[in-house]
Every structure is written in C-alpha cells, then in structure tokens.
Design an enzyme around this catalytic site. Structure first.
Site, mmCIF file in Angstrom:
data_model
loop_
_atom_site.group_PDB
_atom_site.id
_atom_site.type_symbol
_atom_site.label_atom_id
_atom_site.label_comp_id
_atom_site.label_asym_id
_atom_site.label_seq_id
_atom_site.Cartn_x
_atom_site.Cartn_y
_atom_site.Cartn_z
ATOM 1 N N PHE A 1 14.146 -4.300 81.979
ATOM 2 C CA PHE A 1 14.745 -4.831 83.205
ATOM 3 C C PHE A 1 16.137 -4.272 83.488
ATOM 4 O O PHE A 1 16.621 -4.364 84.613
ATOM 5 C CB PHE A 1 14.788 -6.371 83.167
ATOM 6 N N LYS A 2 16.764 -3.654 82.486
ATOM 7 C CA LYS A 2 18.114 -3.120 82.701
ATOM 8 C C LYS A 2 18.132 -2.048 83.798
ATOM 9 O O LYS A 2 19.159 -1.815 84.423
ATOM 10 C CB LYS A 2 18.680 -2.603 81.393
ATOM 11 N N ASP A 3 16.973 -1.431 84.042
ATOM 12 C CA ASP A 3 16.886 -0.452 85.140
ATOM 13 C C ASP A 3 17.214 -1.074 86.496
ATOM 14 O O ASP A 3 17.709 -0.384 87.385
ATOM 15 C CB ASP A 3 15.470 0.133 85.230
ATOM 16 N N LEU B 1 20.929 -0.784 86.392
ATOM 17 C CA LEU B 1 21.524 0.511 86.045
ATOM 18 C C LEU B 1 21.045 1.651 86.933
ATOM 19 O O LEU B 1 21.643 2.723 86.945
ATOM 20 C CB LEU B 1 21.311 0.819 84.563
#
Ligand SMILES: *Cc1c(COP(=O)(O)O)cnc(C)c1O
Length: 497
Positions: free
Chosen positions: A112-114, A117
């Site tokens: 989920f960091k995408d 980011l």
C-alpha cells in the site's frame, strides 16, 4: 489552509513548505490547522469521478496553495494504469456479507505504500518550485524492505530528484532484496550495509544533520528531503482511498449515502489508520476505527489503557512491516484530541524519549475509546486466518491483512456489531509468499521464492503482479555492500561531491 507543528502551535507554514521540510525544526509533525468537511452531496459526486480526480478533489481542500493545474499534474502522473495494474487504482473486493477488502496493493511494488509514494515525488518537486527552491532534491532512505522499494519506484526518473536507499544486508526478504538490486532508473542508487536496520537508519539520520555534507550539497545546488511517513505529503494521499471507497460503495449500492461503516486497519506507524480518522472527520460516516496489531501490540495496550509503553520485547513476525514499537503518527492524533495542546504533546513525547512511556489523561482515554477499538494477533493465528479465508471464501490475503481480518472477526464476535465494514488490505499475498504458502498448505516449504509465487498462483485466482513476475529475468544493477562506517563517504561519492 496552513499547517502547525504538533510541538509548537505558533509555527504556521503552507503545504508546500510542510512537504519540503518533512518535519518541523523543533521536532514536531506538521498538521493542517483544521479538517476540511465534505457534504453528503460532495461525497456522492466523488463517486462519479475516476480515482485521479477523486484524489485531486481531496487535495484541493488540503493543498490550497497548489493551483488546479499543479494538483492535476501530480495526480495524473501518479494514478494511472502506467503505474497501477487496475483501472480503479484502489480495488474493492467483497469478502462476505457486508465485509469488503480494500486492496491497496495494485501499484508497482505490491504494497500500500505505493498509494502515497507514487505521488510524493510530484508533490515534492512541485512544492520546491512553488517556494523557489531551485535545488535538486536528494532522497535518502533507510529501509527494512517495503518503503525503500516503493520510494525507488516513486522517484525513479523524476526530474529534479535523485534517491539513494540503504538496507541491512541480512535484514530483508530474498524477494525484497531482488526488487531493490534490480531497480531501474537513471537517478537511483541502492546499497547494502553490513549491519541491521537500526545501523542503516542511524547512519542516514547522522548524514542528514552532518554540516560538512550539508554545505557540500548547498555548494552544488542540492538539498536533502525525506520520503518517511512523518511527511504530510505521505499522509494526505492515504485519506483519499477511504473517501473514494465510501463514495464507490454508495455508487455501486453496497451502502446507502449516510450509512455508517467500520474501518479496520493493520497498523504499525499509525499512518494508515490516522488517514482513516481524517476521512471520518471530513464527513465520511464511520462507526468504529479498528486498529489491528501483530504481537508487537503496543498500540492495542495504548488504546485499551491510555498507557503507551515501549519498554517491552521486540518480536520479528511474519507481518514485518508492522514490527514497530514507536508509532510516530500517534503524535498527530493526540495533538488533535488535546485541542492542539503543544505543551502537552511536548511533555508526553519527551517522556517517551527519556523513559519510553507516557500516560494520557482520562479525557483522552475516553476519546480514544469512543473512536477506536483495538486488538492483536500472533503469527500462528495470522497463518490460520489466511487458511480459513482461503478455504471459506477462496480469497488469498497477505500476512498483514490477515492480522486485520483476525482482529475484526474477534471484534464482531464480541460486540455483535454487524455494521458494514471495510478492511484495509495492505500487501499482495505474493510479496510474503513464504508465510502465505505455509499457511495454505499447512507446512513450510524450502523451494525458492519464485517457485513459491508460482505455487500460490496455482492455488489462488489472483494473477501474479507483473512487477514480481518480471523480477526473475531482470539484471542485478546494485551489488555494493559496505561497512556502516563508510555510509557517509558512499553518499558523497555517489552524489559526486
Ligand atoms: C507499512 C505497512 C503497514 C503499516 O502501516 P502504517 O501506516 O505504518 O500503520 C501495514 N502493512 C504493510 C504491508 C505495510 O507495508
């Protein structure tokens, strides 16, 4: 909209300044001075937009110093099928009666960091331009796996930036190592450190504040910035998918406009669940925010007792991205809950750094209970829940998501609350293939990572993300391994200083 610091309410900066600075000079975190509200009509209208436009709509409320064109430049570059494998960007799957999985892992690194980011590089470069910082932005990252790869993919070939990532040589999974060593892009660097994650992080922190490095950067028209989750530019994109999901469920008939939902979030640094709290206070009807932890359950205890105590054993678990004992973003929540009492925040977080512990007032304890529920889950339970939902619903989930499902099942059983519920699914099952395969097959296997991925593909109906499928054939570009004492010189050499 201006931003204050949690440790000094008289600090007042624009969003462009908050995003480029990352953290306030006295150590506080930037927080918007108020939470903008959405009317039911606006929420309904958001359902008719595509994801990039939903994001732009939310950002226009928080980043009021950005022009429409600047916001759309950021959202159109970040949220397209160039970077995400699904048109909807954040996919919603129906698990069982009124329980939905919000799949946040269809981006380039499968976690989920995408979601944040992919857009942060555009926020940063646009912000720097707006405040006439005519400098190249250099991002330094210390990573235990997910953040480093997501930051590399986000900053890859973004004009006006370069990025250098350090990871512990023996502290990341084989798949994560391979993801980083094969990273593409002309402005990226990756290097392993002979040491653990703390060594990487301490090195990066020391370099950030090193006067010699700073003046060398200055003289060459460069500046450091951070892609860490304390940056407001990483939090605001996460608010979007909660608003978007609610609007989408209204649109497709899953819920009525105005109907309350529960939101369950597998939590480490308290960033993702804080974004859900913001969405609620913008006007998304939420009954309970359910905070799910693994056996590093410092947050479960905090929400249940009001005592934050990091003086406890640290465990390495099968959900490593939640192996955290200091949840930085809690500072933002407590700042809001205390009525923006910067003195109180300084006192508690001072105690946290000197004694590792603080206790909030009765008033805050009551507020925490009103908004949140909390629970935790150990590794055995994590694996058994992966197997259970695989067998019951033919759905394959990763270890972090399984922690959330388990905590939710317990909540539902103990309260009898059948409010419709959205569970944040934070990583692709393929990213944690060893534990997922072991859970489904009932025993550990010693085949290599790629074989595990193939085996899960045979067992589930989730296609292998192309980013992971391609990995086997990509050449390794970054093989450097250095002593931790060499980190500073490595940075200087890489930047040509
Ligand atoms: C980072 C991460 C989390 C924890 O998110 P926080 O915002 O730190 O609470 C959960 N799951 C996965 C897969 C992650 O990468």
């Amino acid at each position: 909209m201006f931003y204050n610091s949690t440790r000094n309410s008289s600090v007042k900066v624009s969003s462009a300044e908050a995003i480029t600075q990352g953290i306030s000079a006295e150590g506080g975190l930037f927080v918007p001075e108020s939470i903008p509200e959405l009317t039911p009509d606006e929420i309904k209208a958001i359902g008719d937009m595509k994801y990039a436009d939903r994001a732009a709509y939310i950002f226009s409320k928080f980043l009021t110093d950005f022009t429409d064109a600047e916001i759309h430049y950021c959202t159109d570059n970040a949220y397209s099928t160039k970077n995400f494998e699904t048109e909807s960007i954040a996919e919603i799957a129906h698990l069982f009666d009124g329980t939905y999985m919000l799949e946040l892992w269809h981006g380039p690194t499968c976690a989920f960091k995408d979601m944040a980011l992919q857009i942060l590089p555009y926020f940063l470069t646009t912000s720097a331009k707006k405040i006439n910082l005519d400098k190249k932005i250099v991002i330094l990252v210390a990573t235990s796996g997910d953040t480093g790869k997501a930051a590399l993919e986000g900053f890859k070939d973004v004009e006006g930036t370069s990025i250098l990532v350090f990871y512990p040589e023996d502290g990341v999974s084989p798949m994560q190592k391979r993801q980083m060593k094969t990273q593409e892009g002309g402005n990226v660097g990756v290097c392993a450190i002979k040491g653990n994650f703390d060594d990487c992080q301490n090195g990066v922190k020391a370099i950030f504040t090193d006067d010699e490095v700073k003046s060398a950067l200055d003289a060459n028209g460069m500046m450091f910035s951070s892609a860490n989750s304390i940056n407001w530019g990483r939090l605001v994109p996460q608010i979007v998918y909660y608003v978007s999901t609610y609007a989408e469920l209204v649109k497709n008939g899953g819920i009525e406009l105005g109907e309350k939902i529960n939101i369950v979030v597998p939590t480490g640094n308290f960033g993702n669940i804080l974004a859900a709290y913001y969405a609620k206070h913008m006007g998304i009807p939420v009954n309970k925010l359910i905070c799910a932890s693994n056996i590093n359950n410092v947050l479960t205890d905090f929400i249940n007792t009001g005592v934050y105590d990091r003086n406890r054993k640290f465990y390495a678990t099968v959900s490593p991205s939640m192996d955290i004992l200091i949840s930085s973003n809690l500072e933002r929540l407590l700042y809001i809950m205390t009525g923006r009492n910067d003195e109180q925040i300084k006192e508690w977080f001072g105690q946290l750094s000197s004694e590792g512990r603080y206790e909030v007032s009765d008033d805050i304890k009551a507020k925490l209970k009103e908004e949140f529920c909390a629970g935790f889950c150990d590794d055995e339970q994590t694996k058994s829940v992966i197997r259970e939902i695989y067998e019951k619903y033919s759905y394959t989930c990763d270890t972090h998501t399984a922690v959330a499902v388990k905590v939710y099942n317990e909540y539902r059983a103990s309260t009898g609350d059948t409010t419709k519920t959205v569970i944040a699914s934070t990583a692709s099952p393929y990213k944690f293939s060893s534990a997922v395969l072991e859970a489904i097959e009932g025993s550990a296997s010693d085949i290599d990572e790629y074989a595990k991925v193939d085996r899960i593909a045979g067992l589930s109906d989730i296609p292998v993300p192309s980013a992971l499928a391609d990995l086997k054939n990509k050449p390794e570009r970054f093989g450097d391994v250095i002593e931790k004492s060499e980190q500073k010189n490595y940075v200087l050499n890489t930047l040509g200083l």
